[in-house]
Every structure is written in structure tokens, then in C-alpha cells.
Write a protein that holds these residues in place. Structure first.
Motif, PDB file in Angstrom:
ATOM      1  N   ASP A 201       0.829  -1.211   0.000  1.00 47.94           N
ATOM      2  CA  ASP A 201       0.000   0.000   0.000  1.00 47.94           C
ATOM      3  C   ASP A 201       0.863   1.262   0.000  1.00 47.94           C
ATOM      4  O   ASP A 201       0.503   2.268  -0.619  1.00 47.94           O
ATOM      5  N   LEU A 204       2.015   1.717  -3.538  1.00 48.83           N
ATOM      6  CA  LEU A 204       0.919   2.243  -4.358  1.00 48.83           C
ATOM      7  C   LEU A 204       0.743   3.735  -4.113  1.00 48.83           C
ATOM      8  O   LEU A 204       0.571   4.518  -5.067  1.00 48.83           O
ATOM      9  N   GLU A 207       3.705   5.605  -5.700  1.00 49.72           N
ATOM     10  CA  GLU A 207       3.642   5.569  -7.167  1.00 49.72           C
ATOM     11  C   GLU A 207       2.526   6.474  -7.696  1.00 49.72           C
ATOM     12  O   GLU A 207       2.677   7.122  -8.738  1.00 49.72           O
ATOM     13  N   THR A 208       1.419   6.518  -6.976  1.00 50.21           N
ATOM     14  CA  THR A 208       0.318   7.389  -7.374  1.00 50.21           C
ATOM     15  C   THR A 208       0.739   8.851  -7.283  1.00 50.21           C
ATOM     16  O   THR A 208       0.408   9.666  -8.145  1.00 50.21           O
ATOM     17  N   PRO A 240      -5.341   6.649 -16.180  1.00 48.08           N
ATOM     18  CA  PRO A 240      -4.414   5.858 -15.339  1.00 48.08           C
ATOM     19  C   PRO A 240      -4.391   6.324 -13.885  1.00 48.08           C
ATOM     20  O   PRO A 240      -4.341   5.500 -12.964  1.00 48.08           O
ATOM     21  N   LEU A 241      -4.452   7.634 -13.696  1.00 46.92           N
ATOM     22  CA  LEU A 241      -4.457   8.164 -12.327  1.00 46.92           C
ATOM     23  C   LEU A 241      -5.744   7.783 -11.617  1.00 46.92           C
ATOM     24  O   LEU A 241      -5.735   7.378 -10.447  1.00 46.92           O
ATOM     25  N   LYS A 243      -7.565   5.166 -12.146  1.00 43.52           N
ATOM     26  CA  LYS A 243      -7.540   3.741 -11.829  1.00 43.52           C
ATOM     27  C   LYS A 243      -6.705   3.467 -10.587  1.00 43.52           C
ATOM     28  O   LYS A 243      -7.061   2.618  -9.759  1.00 43.52           O
ATOM     29  N   ARG A 244      -5.590   4.180 -10.444  1.00 47.74           N
ATOM     30  CA  ARG A 244      -4.752   3.990  -9.255  1.00 47.74           C
ATOM     31  C   ARG A 244      -5.496   4.434  -8.005  1.00 47.74           C
ATOM     32  O   ARG A 244      -5.452   3.774  -6.966  1.00 47.74           O
ATOM     33  N   ASP A 247      -7.970   1.905  -6.830  1.00 45.58           N
ATOM     34  CA  ASP A 247      -7.401   0.719  -6.183  1.00 45.58           C
ATOM     35  C   ASP A 247      -7.082   0.953  -4.702  1.00 45.58           C
ATOM     36  O   ASP A 247      -6.711   0.012  -3.994  1.00 45.58           O
ATOM     37  N   ARG A 253      -7.415   7.178  -0.121  1.00 51.38           N
ATOM     38  CA  ARG A 253      -7.959   8.195  -1.020  1.00 51.38           C
ATOM     39  C   ARG A 253      -8.163   9.514  -0.286  1.00 51.38           C
ATOM     40  O   ARG A 253      -7.927  10.587  -0.849  1.00 51.38           O
ATOM     41  N   ARG A 256      -4.765  11.130  -0.064  1.00 55.28           N
ATOM     42  CA  ARG A 256      -4.390  11.685  -1.360  1.00 55.28           C
ATOM     43  C   ARG A 256      -5.161  12.986  -1.606  1.00 55.28           C
ATOM     44  O   ARG A 256      -4.637  13.937  -2.176  1.00 55.28           O
ATOM     45  N   GLU A 264      -5.815  15.291  -8.795  1.00 53.48           N
ATOM     46  CA  GLU A 264      -6.337  14.276  -7.873  1.00 53.48           C
ATOM     47  C   GLU A 264      -7.564  14.800  -7.140  1.00 53.48           C
ATOM     48  O   GLU A 264      -8.548  14.078  -6.949  1.00 53.48           O
TER      49      GLU A 264
END
Length: 373
Positions: A201, A204, A207-208, A240-241, A243-244, A247, A253, A256, A264
């Protein structure tokens, strides 16, 4: 506030050199780290003292020496007698990128909560991991937890553990703008045990963040487009963002939303989970240009619009107030209250609009009549 240096605990020679009336030659020597016979801790304390005096002629020299202490002097000060809180604070700020130094400073009983807060706010991953292990100290100074949570270098798993720690002990972290959402989200999630290496996690999350930074535009843009029927679709660039983010767990979230990019926030403010959407609009990074886009959007939840309408900072903007009145998703009581703030030309437009609810149109007509009478 950190207590000033107590000159009285220094050795007699160090006290002599610390006096404002001491010979300038002595102060100049001390500012260069030259003080024969003094312990390293006293030398570093003198440097901090001289560097903190605005009218001190040797101040610049002391600051220069402090920023590049010879290793024997620095190690001697760290390994000798206990340093005073203000000295610890200055060293922590200057050497925050040197983990062995920070580790020894954090272990000192004299370290101030203000110093730990600053390290928690600005430190890299290794420093934040170091600070996060002392739960007793964190509960005594919850602002440290807040700084860690809002530091993008803090691992997500560590942030979750800290939020869980605070929630279990009834500590309200008011310095986190979306604390209500954060504390609710953590209740239903598994808390990972501390690990020497980042968890999946954590990877992830990092990377996000990297992807979001790579996609960041220079100016505020929306991540969605509307088709002819008014339905929204995500722009291909941001799929792509999206989708991340999808997940991630709810707490991920939300964080973020607190720390992420404008893109975002524009994605997350549309999240189907109201806690996530609410956290996005409460983000300390949120800008007026984003709020203007959000209030113009007819696919945004009424809860997000209600939060905006109750945030004084955003209600200074006439455009935001007008958008809220014209947006059919805005709660009726909110929209009708804001009608009175509109200019006459906008009131006429609202009173004839097919896109607003009848109560709002009626309120606009009443205000127009009042202004004519």
C-alpha cells in the motif's frame, strides 16, 4: 515556544565568552568554533547563542560554522552532556538530512515538541519513521501526528497507524482539515504492523503521487468532459491516475485528497464515497480556481456544495456564490440564502432560468421586486 539558552549551566569559561560584553576577539573565536578547553557541547551552545543575537557582530560567522560543523565537534556535542532544547532545535533543522544525527537528537530528553513538529513536517521518510515510533510522546503532543500525516514523505501505513492511535485514545486531530472523515474511515480498515520496508500500500501511494506529479498541469484544468447529454467522462490523460486512486482504500484516497495534486482533487471530489469527496473539498491545498470549477459542475454532490457554502474563504468570491445559486445540485436552503448577494443582472437570469429549481427562481424574483420598490 522553546526556552532560551540558560547560560548559567555552562562552564565558567563558556559563560565568560557568552556575555554580550565579552571581548570581541573572544566572541570571534567562538564564532569560528575555536574555544580551547571547552567541551564540544559548550562550543556548539555558544555558536547557537551567538547566531541568535541580532546585533552580534560575529553572528554571520557563527551561522556559517554551525551549518558545517567539523564532524569531531558535532559528534562530541551529540555524545557529551545533554544539550539544551534550543541547541537541539538548531541542530535538528540544520542537519535534518543526516539520519544518524537526527536519531541521536530525537533520543535526547531535552528535545522540544516544537522541534519534533518541524522534523515531522519537513522530514523525509526515514526521519518520519523515526519520529513515529514513540507513541507516548506522540499522544502528549498530537500536533506531531498532524504534521506527520500531512507530510507527503510519511508512509501511508504509518499515517494509518498514527490516526488509529489517536482515534483509540480519544485524541482529536483538529490540525487535519478532514479529521472527521479520516477518523471514520480508519475504523473499518486493517492497520498494518510496523515494517522495516514499505508495504504494498505504501508503494501504491508513492507511485500514485509520482504519477500525479507527472500529470500536473501548470494551471487549473478539469479532469472530466461532458458529452451532449451532460454526462461526464474522464479525460483519457487522467484515466491511469483515476484507476490507481480506485485501487486505494478509503483512508488512502482521503489522504491523497489532502496531499495530492489539483488533478487528484478534481477526481476525488467526484468520488462516490461522500467521506472522500468531502475530504477533497476540505483539502488545505484547494484553490479558488478549483472551487469555481466544482461549483459550476452539476454532477457534484450536494454535500460538497454545502461544505463550500459554509467555508468563509470561498464565500468571499462572487463567482462561487453565483455558481452555487445557479447549480441545481446546491441545497435549496443554501441557494435561496445566497440569492440576496447576486447582482441585478444575475438575479434576472436566475429568475428565468430553466436549470434552477422553482424555490430559487421565486427567491430571485422576490429580491428583484424588493430592489425595484
Amino acid at each position: 515556544m522553546i526556552a532560551p539558552i540558560d547560560v548559567g549551566v555552562l562552564s565558567a569559561p563558556a559563560q565568560k565568552m557568552a556575555q554580550p560584553g565579552a571581548p570581541q576577539k573572544l566572541r570571534d573565536m567562538a564564532a569560528r568554533g575555536i574555544a580551547p578547553g571547552l567541551k564540544p557541547g559548550d562550543v556548539v551552545t555558544l555558536l547557537v547563542l551567538l547566531a541568535s543575537r541580532e546585533e552580534e557582530p560575529a553572528r554571520a560567522a557563527a551561522e556559517k560554522t554551525l551549518s558545517a560543523l567539523p564532524d569531531p565537534l558535532l559528534q562530541g556535542a551529540l555524545g557529551g552532556e545533554l544539550l539544551q532544547p534550543l541547541v537541539i532545535d538548531r541542530l535538528a533543522r540544520l542537519y535534518a538530512d543526516r539520519l544518524p544525527v537526527v536519531e541521536r537528537l530525537c533520543a535526547m530528553p531535552g528535545i522540544a515538541a516544537d522541534t519534533l513538529e518541524e522534523l515531522a513536517r519537513t522530514g523525509g521518510e526515514a526521519v518520519t519513521e523515526l519520529i513515529a515510533v514513540n507513541e507516548e510522546r506522540l499522544l502528549k503532543s498530537p500536533r506531531i501526528i498532524e504534521r506527520l500525516y500531512l507530510n507527503k514523505h510519511t508512509r501511508m501505513s504509518t499515517a494509518d497507524r498514527l490516526v488509529d492511535l489517536a482515534a483509540r485514545n480519544g485524541v482529536e486531530l483538529t490540525g487535519i482539515p478532514a479529521w472527521r472523515e479520516v477518523s471514520i474511515a480508519i475504523k473499518d480498515e486493517l492497520i498494518a504492523e510496523p515494517s522495516p520496508e514499505p508495504t504494498p500500500d505504501d508503494v501504491l501511494f508513492a507511485e500514485t503521487q509520482a504519477l500525479a506529479e507527472a500529470l500536473a498541469a501548470e494551471e487549473t484544468v478539469d479532469t472530466h468532459v461532458e458529452d451532449e447529454e451532460g454526462k461526464e467522462e474522464i479525460k483519457e490523460r487522467y484515466i491511469p491516475l483515476s484507476k490507481r486512486l480506485a485501487d486505494m482504500t478509503m483512508s488512502q484516497r482521503i489522504r491523497r485528497a489532502m496531499l495530492g495534486s489539483r488533478e487528484e482533487r478534481m477526481l476525488l471530489v467526484r468520488d462516490s464515497n461522500r467521506l472522500v469527496a468531502s475530504a477533497a473539498v476540505r483539502s488545505p491545498q484547494m484553490q479558488e480556481e478549483e472551487v469555481v470549477l466544482i461549483t459550476r459542475n452539476r454532477n457534484i454532490s450536494d454535500e460538497v456544495l454545502r461544505i463550500i457554502a459554509t467555508t468563509p474563504e470561498w464565500m468571499k468570491s462572487y463567482t462561487v456564490k453565483r455558481n452555487l445559486v445557479e447549480n441545481p445540485r446546491t441545497p435549496v436552503l443554501v441557494a435561496t440564502r445566497l440569492v440576496q448577494h447576486l447582482r441585478e443582472s444575475d438575479l434576472r437570469g436566475v429568475s428565468k432560468s430553466k436549470n434552477v429549481t422553482s424555490p430559487v427562481k421565486d427567491a430571485a424574483r422576490r429580491h428583484l421586486d424588493r430592489r425595484k420598490s
